[in-house]
Design a protein around this motif. Structure first.
Motif, PDB file in Angstrom:
ATOM      1  N   GLN A  11      19.371   2.453  11.632  1.00 23.37           N
ATOM      2  CA  GLN A  11      20.472   2.639  10.695  1.00 23.37           C
ATOM      3  C   GLN A  11      21.243   1.345  10.509  1.00 23.37           C
ATOM      4  OE1 GLN A  11      22.988   6.011  11.517  1.00 23.37           O
ATOM      5  NE2 GLN A  11      24.652   5.273  10.241  1.00 23.37           N
ATOM      6  N   THR A  12      21.524   1.006   9.246  1.00 24.85           N
ATOM      7  CA  THR A  12      22.236  -0.228   8.928  1.00 24.85           C
ATOM      8  C   THR A  12      23.481   0.011   8.089  1.00 24.85           C
ATOM      9  OG1 THR A  12      20.807  -0.561   6.997  1.00 24.85           O
ATOM     10  CG2 THR A  12      20.146  -1.656   9.045  1.00 24.85           C
ATOM     11  N   GLY A  13      23.640   1.205   7.553  1.00 25.52           N
ATOM     12  CA  GLY A  13      24.786   1.507   6.697  1.00 25.52           C
ATOM     13  C   GLY A  13      25.505   2.761   7.152  1.00 25.52           C
ATOM     14  N   SER A  14      26.614   3.041   6.502  1.00 23.88           N
ATOM     15  CA  SER A  14      27.466   4.160   6.898  1.00 23.88           C
ATOM     16  C   SER A  14      27.013   5.486   6.285  1.00 23.88           C
ATOM     17  CB  SER A  14      28.910   3.893   6.464  1.00 23.88           C
ATOM     18  OG  SER A  14      29.500   2.900   7.263  1.00 23.88           O
ATOM     19  N   MET A  65      30.961  -4.145   4.442  1.00 24.49           N
ATOM     20  CA  MET A  65      29.832  -4.106   5.378  1.00 24.49           C
ATOM     21  C   MET A  65      30.220  -3.239   6.563  1.00 24.49           C
ATOM     22  SD  MET A  65      27.821  -7.235   7.257  1.00 24.49           S
ATOM     23  CE  MET A  65      29.292  -7.801   8.116  1.00 24.49           C
ATOM     24  N   ALA A  66      29.344  -2.351   6.934  1.00 24.41           N
ATOM     25  CA  ALA A  66      29.619  -1.434   8.037  1.00 24.41           C
ATOM     26  C   ALA A  66      29.681  -2.188   9.348  1.00 24.41           C
ATOM     27  CB  ALA A  66      28.547  -0.358   8.107  1.00 24.41           C
ATOM     28  N   HIS A 125      31.953   6.742   5.434  1.00 25.97           N
ATOM     29  CA  HIS A 125      32.465   6.561   4.082  1.00 25.97           C
ATOM     30  C   HIS A 125      32.548   7.923   3.398  1.00 25.97           C
ATOM     31  CE1 HIS A 125      31.026   2.073   3.935  1.00 25.97           C
ATOM     32  NE2 HIS A 125      32.020   2.276   4.774  1.00 25.97           N
ATOM     33  N   PRO A 151      22.374   5.686   1.801  1.00 25.62           N
ATOM     34  CA  PRO A 151      23.451   4.809   2.275  1.00 25.62           C
ATOM     35  C   PRO A 151      23.268   4.356   3.728  1.00 25.62           C
ATOM     36  CG  PRO A 151      24.364   6.683   1.081  1.00 25.62           C
ATOM     37  CD  PRO A 151      22.906   6.972   1.304  1.00 25.62           C
TER      38      PRO A 151
END
Length: 226
Positions: A62-65, A1-2, A111, A44
């Motif tokens: 934004q919720t992810g890398s 999890m980021a 990532h 992503p």
């Protein structure tokens, strides 16, 4: 999890900001290709349903890398702006830790597709709630550079102005720049085709650190100057 980190607002003054406190970082080149290419790297970061597949505009925070490919990034050092994403500022791990220790910013770890060439972070700019520009100023600036001022996406209904520089427009008011973060993005979207981006301003000290670390990638421009 980021993971994301937001430092305490006391690390830099937030009282009655002056326009001179903020500057623009103009990029000189791009480095790094987002992955996967069929989503321009957006899936992503925002999820499959978190961005418009017609215009490429994110539809939520934004919720992810950000995921980058290795091509062209064998040695990810300093600070850079990847292709396609003109408001996603990246820094290597050492610079990222220094920034986190001295400025109020939010970051996500970057990532890598396949084998990581090194550790890096993305600076995530929060979006200002209030408008930065008047519609008439945006229209004038866009028309002076393009044959159209902009267009509304038929799928998500987002209005995007044709790309213009911050220096082409009157400076935002100090009220909209009041923020706990040392980096802030406009609520107005710019772009054409599948490229959508916001204008981004940095507090002067943060911008100076980034520019002096990567002079081949960025230069500082005062608000309202070309």
């Amino acid at each position: 999890m980021a993971a994301s980190v937001l430092l305490d607002s006391q690390k830099s003054s937030r009282n009655e900001p002056a326009l001179s406190d903020f500057v623009n970082l103009r990029f000189k080149r791009n480095r790094g290709w987002p992955w996967p290419e069929d989503s321009y790297g957006l899936t992503p970061m925002f999820g499959e349903d978190g961005w418009c597949h017609t215009c490429g505009t994110p539809r939520r925070k934004q919720t992810g890398s950000l995921t980058l490919q290795r091509k062209g990034m064998t040695n990810p050092t300093g600070a850079w702006l990847p292709y396609w994403m003109f408001d996603s500022f990246c820094v290597d791990s050492a610079l990222g830790e220094e920034i986190l220790g001295n400025f109020s910013v939010e970051m996500f770890p970057i990532h890598w597709h396949v084998t990581p060439p090194g550790e890096a972070k993305q600076i995530v700019a929060p979006t200002s709630e209030a408008a930065w520009y008047r519609e008439e100023d945006l229209t004038k600036a866009a028309l002076s550079r393009h044959s159209s001022s902009g267009a509304r996406c038929s799928a998500c209904n987002t209005w995007r102005w044709m790309p213009v520089l911050i220096q082409d427009l009157p400076a935002p008011s100090t009220e909209v720049l009041a923020s706990r973060s040392d980096v802030i993005a406009s609520p107005e979207w710019f772009g054409d085709g599948m490229q959508s981006f916001r204008h981004v301003l940095f507090r002067r000290g943060l911008a100076q650190r980034i520019a002096e670390t990567s002079p081949r990638d960025f230069k500082i421009l005062e608000i309202g100057r070309s």
